[in-house]
Write an enzyme that holds these catalytic residues in place. Structure first.
Site, mmCIF file in Angstrom:
data_model
loop_
_atom_site.group_PDB
_atom_site.id
_atom_site.type_symbol
_atom_site.label_atom_id
_atom_site.label_comp_id
_atom_site.label_asym_id
_atom_site.label_seq_id
_atom_site.Cartn_x
_atom_site.Cartn_y
_atom_site.Cartn_z
ATOM 1 N N ASP A 65 0.806 -1.224 0.000
ATOM 2 C CA ASP A 65 0.000 0.000 0.000
ATOM 3 C C ASP A 65 0.844 1.282 0.000
ATOM 4 O O ASP A 65 0.370 2.342 -0.373
ATOM 5 C CB ASP A 65 -0.957 0.019 1.207
ATOM 6 C CG ASP A 65 -0.234 -0.252 2.537
ATOM 7 O OD1 ASP A 65 1.010 -0.344 2.530
ATOM 8 O OD2 ASP A 65 -0.909 -0.372 3.573
ATOM 9 N N HIS A 66 2.097 1.191 0.411
ATOM 10 C CA HIS A 66 2.923 2.395 0.547
ATOM 11 C C HIS A 66 3.664 2.751 -0.746
ATOM 12 O O HIS A 66 3.615 3.873 -1.211
ATOM 13 C CB HIS A 66 3.981 2.201 1.642
ATOM 14 C CG HIS A 66 3.466 2.349 3.042
ATOM 15 N ND1 HIS A 66 2.519 1.526 3.576
ATOM 16 C CD2 HIS A 66 3.783 3.232 4.020
ATOM 17 C CE1 HIS A 66 2.273 1.896 4.825
ATOM 18 N NE2 HIS A 66 3.025 2.935 5.122
ATOM 19 N N ASP A 120 3.793 -1.357 11.347
ATOM 20 C CA ASP A 120 3.368 -0.015 10.972
ATOM 21 C C ASP A 120 2.770 0.601 12.222
ATOM 22 O O ASP A 120 1.997 -0.048 12.934
ATOM 23 C CB ASP A 120 2.326 -0.074 9.852
ATOM 24 C CG ASP A 120 2.046 1.318 9.319
ATOM 25 O OD1 ASP A 120 2.573 1.664 8.251
ATOM 26 O OD2 ASP A 120 1.321 2.079 9.994
ATOM 27 N N ARG A 380 -0.584 12.643 10.346
ATOM 28 C CA ARG A 380 0.738 13.208 10.688
ATOM 29 C C ARG A 380 1.002 14.436 9.845
ATOM 30 O O ARG A 380 0.757 14.431 8.637
ATOM 31 C CB ARG A 380 1.846 12.191 10.401
ATOM 32 C CG ARG A 380 1.797 11.060 11.360
ATOM 33 C CD ARG A 380 2.996 10.161 11.296
ATOM 34 N NE ARG A 380 2.869 9.258 12.410
ATOM 35 C CZ ARG A 380 3.200 7.982 12.405
ATOM 36 N NH1 ARG A 380 3.734 7.449 11.315
ATOM 37 N NH2 ARG A 380 3.035 7.242 13.473
ATOM 38 N N SER A 542 6.524 7.082 12.905
ATOM 39 C CA SER A 542 6.540 5.795 12.210
ATOM 40 C C SER A 542 7.293 4.697 12.958
ATOM 41 O O SER A 542 8.209 4.961 13.734
ATOM 42 C CB SER A 542 7.208 6.020 10.857
ATOM 43 O OG SER A 542 7.770 4.843 10.367
ATOM 44 N N ARG A 544 9.158 2.635 11.378
ATOM 45 C CA ARG A 544 10.205 2.185 10.456
ATOM 46 C C ARG A 544 11.507 1.849 11.183
ATOM 47 O O ARG A 544 12.129 2.705 11.821
ATOM 48 C CB ARG A 544 10.440 3.227 9.351
ATOM 49 C CG ARG A 544 10.855 4.594 9.821
ATOM 50 C CD ARG A 544 10.789 5.631 8.716
ATOM 51 N NE ARG A 544 9.391 5.920 8.358
ATOM 52 C CZ ARG A 544 8.966 7.072 7.843
ATOM 53 N NH1 ARG A 544 9.811 8.033 7.583
ATOM 54 N NH2 ARG A 544 7.691 7.250 7.567
#
Ligand code: MIC
Ligand code: SF4
Length: 650
Positions: A65-66, A120, A380, A542, A544
């Site tokens: 999706d990203h 996520d 965000r 995030s 990440r």
């Protein structure tokens, strides 16, 4: 008998070790996992490195999706790797175009009372359906897929009592913006939020999901709604009625902290540039010229959200001063809007329709012009996340976004001069799982497609006993993982660490001077160790893990900050970077970029849990000072750090 909150009930059903005392380490069983493509490639590479044949969870889903821009081959290379590794390891693969992981998971897989771990930070979205849904780094999710429990501190539980009912033009987004005004993005690490009270039953599951989604911005571990008749109805409409189970707190259950919100008293709000907790009322902001409006993201792109937007736009045209982009959250939403004519209303009004996915929320296109205001229904608005330096991004509800698209200014929708459209959720959702690929029962022999842009997780050395450190950067409050590891155009390098590492702290690089990456590599190549100095709420945003992996790759061995956010702290540990906090916050002011910090006997001190640990600061002018450092690490964390990261622990 003790009264339990809904959160305590889920935890009790899932704890495999540890005690139910706030702050104490516990390990919980994970029923489901989700990954998305930007964090997923690394997670599956790590899973492969663990030598796991088949995932051990009840359900694991890999979403794309990203990273869907496909500028160059990297994104599609990632998709092919993800699809093939999913088939090989027993993971359901949700194809690009099927929707944003959190929205699709809510529609098709979320189950009340179960645990979900996702790579996520907005995984808590599924708390809207009564799940304990937690965001984590890819490595922690890989470990969960490998059947290992998730380690965290037993939470403090913030109870939020909702009373009353939202007024017309006031949305679920305004509830979570109110929460951000009350609790802010700082100081909530180690907490979980539980909603209860008579106001809960007035909110649909997608509305609840907007609230739990953006709970991530509070910095809490997750947010949970009870599972009630409304939840049952949602699941039935999704053809999954059998997944329903009731979940509620016992009467008079006690919370560590209590917040009360009267929904009837709320007004439309906005998070102003450039922090999700910089809250003002729309009434206060009304009149500000707007250049761009974007509606979508995992926070606000449900069928109901986009239906209200369609109803507001029906028969009207957007202002010539504004561009309006709309990205539906899932293919289910998009197809339903297309079939009932709402999509045509949106198009006729002048909107630009984007692919179902994260898109502009992660800086993939639609960057605003310089010195213009952009209104987004996202979660965000960290500086520069839009892809424009000095951006002015406001976070608002779909209602406020559509109002601004019509008028070209920030506008209280109640002043638009037409009645609040009577839009409800669908009577039945359109169910078509054909974009979901179910793995074969045995994945042995399936070829995993690894094109040349797919690297491997870098391996770290064991922690040295002496840190011969140089402060490579000193940053301020609320440094987000977007600051550390920018996404946007760089997102396509997520599977290629040497390439991605070049842009660590890019936002802070100065023209004509060595970049962070160059400075860190110079220290590393001279046999020294990089140190990052941060202030409060370091690592927010995030999940990440690249914000730990890439600094590790560049030779960073320690971070010193006033406070570190949960997921980032866990990622640092997983990749062998020591997360220190200042014993005396005033020491922050003593340190500058380029100073040297030496810590002797670190391995021994950590192993003995000695605290504080002393670092000797030598300033560029030769003057010296002692800096005392604390840390909040479990025995397991220390073992991992000493080994140089989780992948080195056998
Ligand atoms: C985000 O909203 O920042 C992201 C992109 O979804 C991240 C994950 C990532 O960086 O890949 C998140 O929230 O965890
Ligand atoms: Fe995607 Fe944005 Fe949601 Fe992150 S916050 S998962 S980038 S839509």
């Amino acid at each position: 008998m003790a009264k339990n909150t809904a959160i305590q009930k889920i935890l009790r059903n899932h704890i495999v070790s540890g005690s139910e005392v706030a702050g104490e380490p516990v390990a919980i069983r994970i029923d489901q996992t989700l990954t998305q493509d930007a964090t997923g490639t690394m997670a599956y590479l790590e899973l492969e490195a663990m030598g796991i044949d088949k995932v051990k969870t009840e359900l694991s889903v890999s979403y794309v999706d990203h990273n869907m821009m496909q500028n160059g081959p990297e994104n599609r290379n990632d998709h092919l790797y993800l699809q093939s590794v999913a088939a090989a390891k027993g993971v359901i693969f949700s194809r690009p175009g099927n929707g944003i992981c959190h929205q699709v998971h809510l529609e098709r897989f979320g189950i009340p009372g179960k645990t979900l771990l996702g790579s996520d930070s907005h995984t808590p979205t599924n708390g809207g359906i009564g799940m304990m849904a937690i965001g984590a780094g890819g490595l922690d999710v890989a470990l969960a897929m490998a059947g290992q429990p998730f380690r965290m501190a037993y939470p403090k539980i913030i109870g939020v009592k909702l009373t009353g009912k939202l007024s017309p033009w006031v949305a679920a987004k305004d509830i979570i913006l109110k929460m951000l005004e009350i609790l802010t993005t700082k100081g909530n690490v180690g907490c979980m939020v539980e909603y209860f009270g008579p106001g809960v039953k007035t909110l649909t599951v997608p509305q609840r999901a907007t609230i739990t989604n953006m709970g991530a911005e509070l910095g809490v571990t997750c947010s949970v709604f009870p599972s009630d008749e409304m939840t049952k109805e949602f699941l039935e409409k999704q053809g999954r009625g059998e997944s329903w189970a009731e979940l509620k707190a016992d009467d008079d259950a006690e919370y560590d902290k209590l917040v009360e919100i009267d929904l009837s008293s709320l007004k439309p709000l906005a998070a102003c540039p450039s922090s999700p907790d910089h809250i003002k009322s729309i009434a206060e902001l009304a009149g500000i010229p707007v250049g761009q409006v974007i509606i979508g993201s995992c926070t606000n792109s449900s069928f109901r959200d986009l239906s209200i937007v369609a109803a507001m736009l029906r028969g009207r045209k957007i202002s010539p001063d504004v561009t309006l982009a709309i990205a539906p959250g899932s293919r289910q939403v998009l197809e339903m809007l297309a079939r009932n004519g709402s999509l045509a209303d949106i198009i006729a009004a002048g909107a630009r329709i984007l692919e179902t996915g994260c898109g502009p929320c992660i800086g993939q296109g639609q960057s605003p012009a310089n010195d213009t205001v952009t209104l987004r229904t996202f979660n965000r608005n960290f500086p520069g996340r839009t892809g424009t330096k000095g951006d002015q991004a406001y976070l608002v509800s779909p209602e406020v976004a559509a109002a601004a698209a019509l008028t070209g200014r920030i506008t209280d929708p109640a002043t638009l001069g037409f009645a609040y459209p009577d839009v409800r959720d669908a009577d039945k959702f359109l169910i078509d799982d054909s974009m979901m690929i179910t793995p074969p029962c045995c994945g042995k022999g399936i070829e995993i497609i690894r094109k040349k842009t797919i690297g491997s997780p870098p391996v770290n050395q064991a922690l040295p006993d002496m840190i011969n450190g140089t402060v490579v950067i000193k940053v301020g409050d609320k440094t987000s993982t977007d600051d550390i590891m920018p996404a946007g155009v760089h997102l396509k390098h997520r599977s290629n660490i040497p390439e991605y590492a070049k842009v660590v702290f890019e936002r802070f690089n100065e023209e004509g001077k060595p970049t962070f990456a160059q400075r860190a590599m110079a220290v590393r190549d001279a046999g020294g160790h990089g140190i990052i100095v941060g202030r409060d709420s370091y690592g927010q945003g995030s999940s990440r893990e690249h914000a730990a992996i890439c600094p590790m790759y560049l030779g960073v061995k320690a971070l010193i900050a006033m406070a570190i956010e949960r997921i980032h702290a866990a990622n640092l540990v997983n990749f062998g970077i020591v997360p220190f906090t200042f014993a005396d916050k005033a020491d922050y002011d003593k340190i500058e970029q380029g100073d040297s910090l030496v810590i002797e006997g670190l391995r021994d001190k950590l192993a003995k849990k000695e605290m504080p640990i002393t670092a000797v600061l030598t300033k560029k002018d030769g003057s010296k000072a002692e800096i005392k450092l604390n840390y909040h690490l479990s025995d397991e964390d220390i073992k991992i750090i000493l080994a140089g990261g989780r992948l080195n622990v056998k």
